[in-house]
Design a protein around this motif. Structure first.
Motif, PDB file in Angstrom:
ATOM      1  N   SER A   1       0.812  -1.237   0.000  1.00 18.57           N
ATOM      2  CA  SER A   1       0.000   0.000   0.000  1.00 18.57           C
ATOM      3  C   SER A   1       0.839   1.277   0.000  1.00 18.57           C
ATOM      4  N   ASP A   2       2.055   1.212   0.513  1.00 18.39           N
ATOM      5  CA  ASP A   2       2.898   2.418   0.567  1.00 18.39           C
ATOM      6  C   ASP A   2       3.694   2.657  -0.714  1.00 18.39           C
ATOM      7  N   PHE A   3       3.609   1.756  -1.663  1.00 24.11           N
ATOM      8  CA  PHE A   3       4.466   1.850  -2.854  1.00 24.11           C
ATOM      9  C   PHE A   3       3.635   1.965  -4.126  1.00 24.11           C
ATOM     10  N   PRO A   4       4.151   2.703  -5.126  1.00 27.65           N
ATOM     11  CA  PRO A   4       3.444   2.718  -6.411  1.00 27.65           C
ATOM     12  C   PRO A   4       3.592   1.357  -7.094  1.00 27.65           C
ATOM     13  N   ASP A   5       2.743   1.059  -8.076  1.00 28.66           N
ATOM     14  CA  ASP A   5       2.855  -0.208  -8.800  1.00 28.66           C
ATOM     15  C   ASP A   5       4.146  -0.226  -9.624  1.00 28.66           C
ATOM     16  N   PRO A   6       4.788  -1.381  -9.756  1.00 30.90           N
ATOM     17  CA  PRO A   6       6.002  -1.454 -10.587  1.00 30.90           C
ATOM     18  C   PRO A   6       5.667  -1.181 -12.057  1.00 30.90           C
ATOM     19  N   GLU A   7       6.529  -0.429 -12.719  1.00 28.89           N
ATOM     20  CA  GLU A   7       6.370  -0.214 -14.160  1.00 28.89           C
ATOM     21  C   GLU A   7       7.151  -1.261 -14.943  1.00 28.89           C
ATOM     22  N   LEU A   8       8.124  -1.888 -14.287  1.00 27.84           N
ATOM     23  CA  LEU A   8       8.983  -2.864 -14.961  1.00 27.84           C
ATOM     24  C   LEU A   8       9.169  -4.076 -14.057  1.00 27.84           C
ATOM     25  N   MET A   9       8.931  -5.262 -14.627  1.00 30.23           N
ATOM     26  CA  MET A   9       9.177  -6.510 -13.895  1.00 30.23           C
ATOM     27  C   MET A   9      10.207  -7.329 -14.675  1.00 30.23           C
ATOM     28  N   ILE A  10      11.259  -7.690 -13.989  1.00 32.94           N
ATOM     29  CA  ILE A  10      12.334  -8.467 -14.609  1.00 32.94           C
ATOM     30  C   ILE A  10      12.335  -9.869 -14.019  1.00 32.94           C
ATOM     31  N   ARG A  11      12.449 -10.896 -14.865  1.00 37.52           N
ATOM     32  CA  ARG A  11      12.675 -12.250 -14.336  1.00 37.52           C
ATOM     33  C   ARG A  11      13.903 -12.837 -15.018  1.00 37.52           C
ATOM     34  N   THR A  12      14.785 -13.377 -14.212  1.00 36.00           N
ATOM     35  CA  THR A  12      15.996 -14.001 -14.741  1.00 36.00           C
ATOM     36  C   THR A  12      15.771 -15.497 -14.943  1.00 36.00           C
ATOM     37  N   SER A  13      16.728 -16.141 -15.554  1.00 32.04           N
ATOM     38  CA  SER A  13      16.851 -17.599 -15.697  1.00 32.04           C
ATOM     39  C   SER A  13      15.989 -18.218 -16.795  1.00 32.04           C
TER      40      SER A  13
ATOM     41  N   GLU B   1      12.811 -18.316 -17.400  1.00 32.75           N
ATOM     42  CA  GLU B   1      11.446 -18.803 -17.133  1.00 32.75           C
ATOM     43  C   GLU B   1      10.478 -17.675 -17.457  1.00 32.75           C
ATOM     44  N   TYR B   2       9.395 -18.041 -18.144  1.00 32.99           N
ATOM     45  CA  TYR B   2       8.431 -17.023 -18.567  1.00 32.99           C
ATOM     46  C   TYR B   2       7.156 -17.149 -17.745  1.00 32.99           C
ATOM     47  N   ARG B   3       7.281 -16.892 -16.457  1.00 32.27           N
ATOM     48  CA  ARG B   3       6.078 -16.920 -15.622  1.00 32.27           C
ATOM     49  C   ARG B   3       6.208 -15.952 -14.455  1.00 32.27           C
ATOM     50  N   ILE B   4       5.082 -15.749 -13.775  1.00 29.21           N
ATOM     51  CA  ILE B   4       5.002 -14.751 -12.701  1.00 29.21           C
ATOM     52  C   ILE B   4       5.178 -15.416 -11.330  1.00 29.21           C
ATOM     53  N   SER B   5       4.905 -16.725 -11.239  1.00 28.35           N
ATOM     54  CA  SER B   5       5.087 -17.481  -9.987  1.00 28.35           C
ATOM     55  C   SER B   5       4.509 -16.774  -8.752  1.00 28.35           C
ATOM     56  N   ASN B   6       3.245 -16.341  -8.873  1.00 25.74           N
ATOM     57  CA  ASN B   6       2.537 -15.825  -7.695  1.00 25.74           C
ATOM     58  C   ASN B   6       3.141 -14.535  -7.124  1.00 25.74           C
ATOM     59  N   PHE B   7       3.674 -13.690  -7.993  1.00 21.50           N
ATOM     60  CA  PHE B   7       4.349 -12.457  -7.563  1.00 21.50           C
ATOM     61  C   PHE B   7       3.520 -11.240  -7.978  1.00 21.50           C
ATOM     62  N   LEU B   8       3.078 -10.430  -7.073  1.00 22.42           N
ATOM     63  CA  LEU B   8       2.456  -9.127  -7.344  1.00 22.42           C
ATOM     64  C   LEU B   8       1.413  -9.154  -8.468  1.00 22.42           C
ATOM     65  N   LEU B   9       0.534 -10.154  -8.447  1.00 26.16           N
ATOM     66  CA  LEU B   9      -0.416 -10.332  -9.550  1.00 26.16           C
ATOM     67  C   LEU B   9      -1.252  -9.084  -9.813  1.00 26.16           C
ATOM     68  N   TYR B  10      -1.702  -8.440  -8.761  1.00 23.61           N
ATOM     69  CA  TYR B  10      -2.561  -7.249  -8.902  1.00 23.61           C
ATOM     70  C   TYR B  10      -1.725  -6.031  -9.325  1.00 23.61           C
ATOM     71  N   GLN B  11      -0.563  -5.893  -8.697  1.00 24.48           N
ATOM     72  CA  GLN B  11       0.264  -4.701  -8.896  1.00 24.48           C
ATOM     73  C   GLN B  11       0.922  -4.667 -10.271  1.00 24.48           C
ATOM     74  N   LEU B  12       1.087  -5.832 -10.903  1.00 23.80           N
ATOM     75  CA  LEU B  12       1.784  -5.885 -12.199  1.00 23.80           C
ATOM     76  C   LEU B  12       0.830  -5.710 -13.381  1.00 23.80           C
ATOM     77  N   ALA B  13      -0.417  -5.314 -13.098  1.00 19.61           N
ATOM     78  CA  ALA B  13      -1.443  -5.247 -14.150  1.00 19.61           C
ATOM     79  C   ALA B  13      -0.927  -4.569 -15.423  1.00 19.61           C
ATOM     80  N   TYR B  14      -0.190  -3.459 -15.281  1.00 21.10           N
ATOM     81  CA  TYR B  14       0.298  -2.748 -16.466  1.00 21.10           C
ATOM     82  C   TYR B  14       1.824  -2.642 -16.526  1.00 21.10           C
ATOM     83  N   ALA B  15       2.496  -3.513 -15.814  1.00 18.67           N
ATOM     84  CA  ALA B  15       3.964  -3.489 -15.839  1.00 18.67           C
ATOM     85  C   ALA B  15       4.468  -4.004 -17.185  1.00 18.67           C
TER      86      ALA B  15
END
Ligand code: IPE
Ligand code: IPE
Ligand code: MG
Length: 245
Positions: free
Chosen positions: A176-188, A190-204
């Motif tokens: 709640s104290d942070f703006p939504d991320p504009e950029l999400m990086i995943r290494t290795s 794998e092309y998945r989100i793995s239960n990470f910030l599902l709501y906050q990444l809506a437009y990342a």
């Protein structure tokens, strides 16, 4: 780094730091060795983010699902968290970094909870980079908790159902104290989100790289940022609408 447009930097970058185990196994080492090396990448990326002027950096360090890994790995990771926090907090503090933790922290061993608490308290007044570590975190856990919190507010009469909107949900998330991320990086690779910030990444913007986390350095972060800056963020609008803005 000179090629980065300072006016087009994301405020908030979120990273799924993946590939420690494979990195270690590639060199015939125990998976934990990869996690230790991964801490060096964290240090480098935090330094780079500070230097570039990023305001929020969220790092996925341990998921709810990671509790189901073999016990020696989980225990090794827990001691690594405690040691790393104790070791790194003085430097983070010197660099004006404010440390936050999100996740179901009550599940962590007591010494880890104490270390986190001390780290947050010590850096609470800092005004530089907000470093948010997701520990024992999963988005479905967080959304379930938010549903419970909102239900309680309705039950107690603090809130009525017609007043519930998207902001209500955001306010009841651990972010709640942070703006939504504009950029999400995943290494290795794998092309998945793995239960990470599902709501906050809506437009990342999502960026995937084959680099394993222990090999990730400032140049990889800069590459991700350059890629981000080349994208057109339309938020449902047309290119023409964006251009005439
Ligand atoms: C990411 O690396 C760190 C954690 C999930 C704790 P992994 O441990 O998932 O490494 P890989 O994906 O098995 O290579
Ligand atoms: C995601 O990585 C969680 C963290 C990086 C902490 P995992 O390695 O746990 O994800 P999956 O199992 O490949 O989806
Ligand atoms: Mg993994």
């Amino acid at each position: 780094m000179e090629n980065l447009d300072p006016n087009k930097l994301p405020k908030h970058i979120a990273i799924i730091m993946d590939g420690n185990g494979r990195w270690a196994q590639e060199q015939g080492q125990d998976r934990l060795f990869g996690h230790y090396e991964g801490v060096i990448s964290v240090r480098k990326v935090v330094e780079a983010a500070t230097e570039i002027g990023i305001q929020y950096l969220t790092l996925y360090a341990f998921s709810t699902e990671n509790w189901d890994r073999p016990e020696p790995e989980v225990n090794g990771l827990m001691s690594l968290f405690v040691d790393t926090i104790a070791k790194e907090v003085p430097d983070l503090h010197k660099n004006n970094i404010q440390l936050h933790f999100i996740g179901n922290l009550a599940l962590l061993p007591e010494d880890a909870q104490k270390a986190l608490e001390a780290g947050m308290q010590q850096t609470a007044q800092n005004t530089g980079l907000n470093l948010i570590i997701a520990l024992s975190y999963s988005s479905r856990w967080e959304l379930t908790e938010a549903a419970k919190k909102i239900a309680l507010q309705v039950q107690s009469g603090q809130l009525t159902i017609d007043k519930i909107n998207e902001a209500t949900l955001s306010k009841n998330l651990t972010t709640s104290d942070f703006p939504d991320p504009e950029l999400m990086i995943r290494t290795s690779g794998e092309y998945r989100i793995s239960n990470f910030l599902l709501y906050q990444l809506a437009y990342a913007e999502l960026y995937f790289t084959n680099t394993l986390w222990p090999d990730f350095r400032k140049k990889d972060l800069v590459e991700a940022l350059l890629d981000y800056q080349s994208r057109e963020r339309r938020f449902g609008k047309t290119t023409q609408q964006i251009k005439s803005h």
